[in-house]
Design an enzyme around this catalytic site. Structure first.
Site, PDB file in Angstrom:
ATOM      1  N   HIS A   7       0.845  -1.191   0.000  1.00 30.55           N
ATOM      2  CA  HIS A   7       0.000   0.000   0.000  1.00 30.55           C
ATOM      3  C   HIS A   7       0.877   1.236   0.000  1.00 30.55           C
ATOM      4  CE1 HIS A   7       0.971  -0.384   4.291  1.00 30.55           C
ATOM      5  NE2 HIS A   7       0.830   0.934   4.335  1.00 30.55           N
ATOM      6  N   THR A  51       1.013   4.877   1.638  1.00 27.94           N
ATOM      7  CA  THR A  51       0.426   5.708   2.685  1.00 27.94           C
ATOM      8  C   THR A  51       0.151   7.094   2.119  1.00 27.94           C
ATOM      9  OG1 THR A  51       1.676   4.476   4.330  1.00 27.94           O
ATOM     10  CG2 THR A  51       0.736   6.588   5.027  1.00 27.94           C
ATOM     11  N   HIS A  58       4.611   7.082   0.247  1.00 22.00           N
ATOM     12  CA  HIS A  58       5.642   6.050   0.247  1.00 22.00           C
ATOM     13  C   HIS A  58       5.006   4.675   0.404  1.00 22.00           C
ATOM     14  CE1 HIS A  58       4.865   6.775   4.500  1.00 22.00           C
ATOM     15  NE2 HIS A  58       5.245   5.520   4.697  1.00 22.00           N
ATOM     16  N   SER A  83       6.084   1.154   2.182  1.00 26.48           N
ATOM     17  CA  SER A  83       7.030   0.388   2.997  1.00 26.48           C
ATOM     18  C   SER A  83       7.158  -1.015   2.421  1.00 26.48           C
ATOM     19  CB  SER A  83       6.548   0.325   4.438  1.00 26.48           C
ATOM     20  OG  SER A  83       6.473   1.623   4.974  1.00 26.48           O
ATOM     21  N   TYR A 111       9.194  -3.785   7.454  1.00 24.52           N
ATOM     22  CA  TYR A 111       9.261  -3.177   8.779  1.00 24.52           C
ATOM     23  C   TYR A 111      10.087  -4.095   9.663  1.00 24.52           C
ATOM     24  CZ  TYR A 111       5.128  -0.151   7.939  1.00 24.52           C
ATOM     25  OH  TYR A 111       4.240   0.783   7.480  1.00 24.52           O
TER      26      TYR A 111
END
Length: 179
Positions: free
Chosen positions: A49, A51, A117, A119, A122
């Site tokens: 996804h 953001t 952005h 990701s 993480y």
């Protein structure tokens, strides 16, 4: 609707984020990349996804209303990968139509200098691991910096602070109008 449900929608504030969802063919490609990175470096599983609005603290009712307004005011748009970068994670920095951020800011009140952005991984990575993960992106996806795609769906997610990401959940989704 019960009294408890009314209270949940109107009184309790949670963290909500707005995500741009990639088209299925891009999602599959990115999921594969993310799974390969996670296999080597660890970290929680996350959905591909972009953001658009990060962590707005609102009631669910207010979040749904603001999200509906963004969806109403926004047409589908294009995203282009500018570069792979690192910070608190390894991510793709994307170039987007400035109108997307302006509309999001108008409804959610966030800073328009926020850059969209995606990701890729993480986790609690050291600087050295972060650098290795960034290099691995180019090994796994040589053409990642030429990736461009159209966003035609947005999703509202409840995103409380949770390093496992297990408590994150989709609240609703909308399809954007064709430009």
């Amino acid at each position: 609707m019960s009294m408890a449900s009314d209270l949940d929608l109107e009184g309790v504030k949670q963290a909500y984020s707005v995500w741009a969802l990639p088209p299925v063919e891009v999602e599959v490609r990115l999921k594969n990349l993310m799974e390969n990175l996670r296999a080597e470096f660890g970290g929680p599983e996350l959905e591909p996804h972009v953001t658009v609005v990060k962590s707005a603290t609102l009631t669910e009712k207010a979040a749904r209303e603001k999200f509906a307004a963004v969806c109403k005011d926004l047409n589908s748009y294009n995203l282009v990968v500018e570069k792979v970068d690192t910070g608190t994670c390894v991510f793709l920095l994307l170039r987007s139509d400035p109108q997307v951020m302006e509309i999001s800011h108008a409804h959610f009140g966030h800073n328009t200098s926020f850059k969209p952005h995606m990701s890729l991984i993480y986790g609690d990575l050291t600087d050295e691991e972060m650098k290795k993960a960034e290099e691995k992106v180019f090994i796994l996806e040589k053409s990642i910096c030429s990736l461009a795609f159209q966003v035609s769906r947005l999703a509202l997610y409840e995103t409380p602070e949770d390093k496992t990401l297990k408590s994150w959940k989709k609240v609703t989704e909308c399809y954007l109008h064709s430009a």
